[in-house]
Write a protein that holds these residues in place. Structure first.
Motif, PDB file in Angstrom:
ATOM      1  N   THR A   1      -2.334  93.045  54.692  1.00 50.41           N
ATOM      2  CA  THR A   1      -3.083  93.445  53.502  1.00 50.41           C
ATOM      3  C   THR A   1      -2.129  93.897  52.412  1.00 50.41           C
ATOM      4  O   THR A   1      -1.195  94.657  52.661  1.00 50.41           O
ATOM      5  N   PHE A   2      -2.390  93.442  51.194  1.00 43.88           N
ATOM      6  CA  PHE A   2      -1.662  93.889  50.012  1.00 43.88           C
ATOM      7  C   PHE A   2      -2.643  94.677  49.147  1.00 43.88           C
ATOM      8  O   PHE A   2      -3.703  94.171  48.770  1.00 43.88           O
ATOM      9  N   PHE A   3      -2.299  95.933  48.829  1.00 45.34           N
ATOM     10  CA  PHE A   3      -3.100  96.759  47.932  1.00 45.34           C
ATOM     11  C   PHE A   3      -2.404  96.825  46.576  1.00 45.34           C
ATOM     12  O   PHE A   3      -1.210  97.163  46.497  1.00 45.34           O
ATOM     13  N   ILE A   4      -3.136  96.538  45.517  1.00 45.10           N
ATOM     14  CA  ILE A   4      -2.603  96.636  44.160  1.00 45.10           C
ATOM     15  C   ILE A   4      -3.342  97.757  43.441  1.00 45.10           C
ATOM     16  O   ILE A   4      -4.576  97.759  43.383  1.00 45.10           O
ATOM     17  N   TYR A   5      -2.587  98.712  42.919  1.00 43.37           N
ATOM     18  CA  TYR A   5      -3.189  99.818  42.176  1.00 43.37           C
ATOM     19  C   TYR A   5      -3.191  99.492  40.683  1.00 43.37           C
ATOM     20  O   TYR A   5      -2.147  99.226  40.092  1.00 43.37           O
ATOM     21  N   TRP A   6      -4.385  99.522  40.075  1.00 45.23           N
ATOM     22  CA  TRP A   6      -4.528  99.289  38.643  1.00 45.23           C
ATOM     23  C   TRP A   6      -4.609 100.608  37.873  1.00 45.23           C
ATOM     24  O   TRP A   6      -4.505 100.621  36.643  1.00 45.23           O
TER      25      TRP A   6
END
Length: 225
Positions: free
Chosen positions: A83-88
């Motif tokens: 899983t890759f989490f991207i924080y906006w």
């Protein structure tokens, strides 16, 4: 395009608000990350096979609401996945308990320690006891301690990579958090129905061309048949 605009005045009834798949894949920054060379190679190397994109979820998490995923838990999507989490937004964070994603000398040592008064000292049995794992946060903290919990602060633009089969949770603080997860597996995972949710006719021409011309468009093979 205006037809894809969302009503931001609509108040969520739960701790989460997610965007539909077409909206996400019409967002070029998300698409760029999915097809990024480093992202795809990390997924391929970890899974030791050609990765399959099976889940994309862009979501708001709101404070002061009962968010289930702020408790430690396991994701049980596929036999192996990443899983890759991207924080906006710069809000909240992510925690994972070290060594809980697979059997190893480290987890065996912890489970067989005198501190373990809560779970089996056999990893396979421990895994079953903590599947999906909600409701044991106090016991996890007493057994593993802070030194065995890795924390990543949510900072705008940060990408976190994790095997979320290990025990993990989101940390929600005072501000709403906007993030995206992108998941690659060795098959289509539990979200096989995702392909039924995707209406290719709702994707704009520019993004479809970008997918078609990418060297890594094979990750979409289950979504864009």
């Amino acid at each position: 395009e205006k037809k894809y605009y969302k009503n931001f005045k609509q108040k969520p009834k739960s701790a989460y608000k997610s965007y539909d798949l077409e909206t996400q894949l019409n967002c070029f920054p998300i698409l760029e990350i999915i097809l990024n060379k480093k992202i795809c190679l990390v997924a391929s190397n970890y899974l030791n096979c050609i990765p399959t994109l099976y889940s994309v979820n862009t979501f708001w998490t709101f404070p002061k609401k009962n968010a289930l995923t702020t408790n430690f838990h396991r994701d049980l999507d596929d036999l192996k996945f990443i899983t890759f989490f991207i924080y906006w937004t710069s809000a909240g964070g992510y925690e994972q308990i070290n060594f809980t994603h697979k059997n190893s000398k480290n987890i065996k040592k912890i489970l067989k320690s005198k501190k373990n008064k809560y779970f089996s000292n056999n990893f396979n049995d421990f895994y079953k006891q903590t599947m999906p794992g909600y409701g044991f946060d106090d016991n996890y903290m007493k057994l593993f301690g802070k030194k065995n919990i890795t924390y990543f602060k949510g900072v705008k633009g940060k990408i976190i990579v994790a095997d979320t089969e290990g025990l993990h949770r989101g940390k929600i603080e005072k501000l709403p958090r906007l993030a995206t997860w992108i998941r690659f597996g060795i098959s289509t995972g539990r979200d096989t129905a995702i392909e039924k949710k995707l209406n290719i006719n709702k994707l704009n021409d520019e993004n479809l061309r970008f997918i078609k011309n990418s060297d890594y468009n094979y990750v979409f093979r289950e979504l864009l048949k």
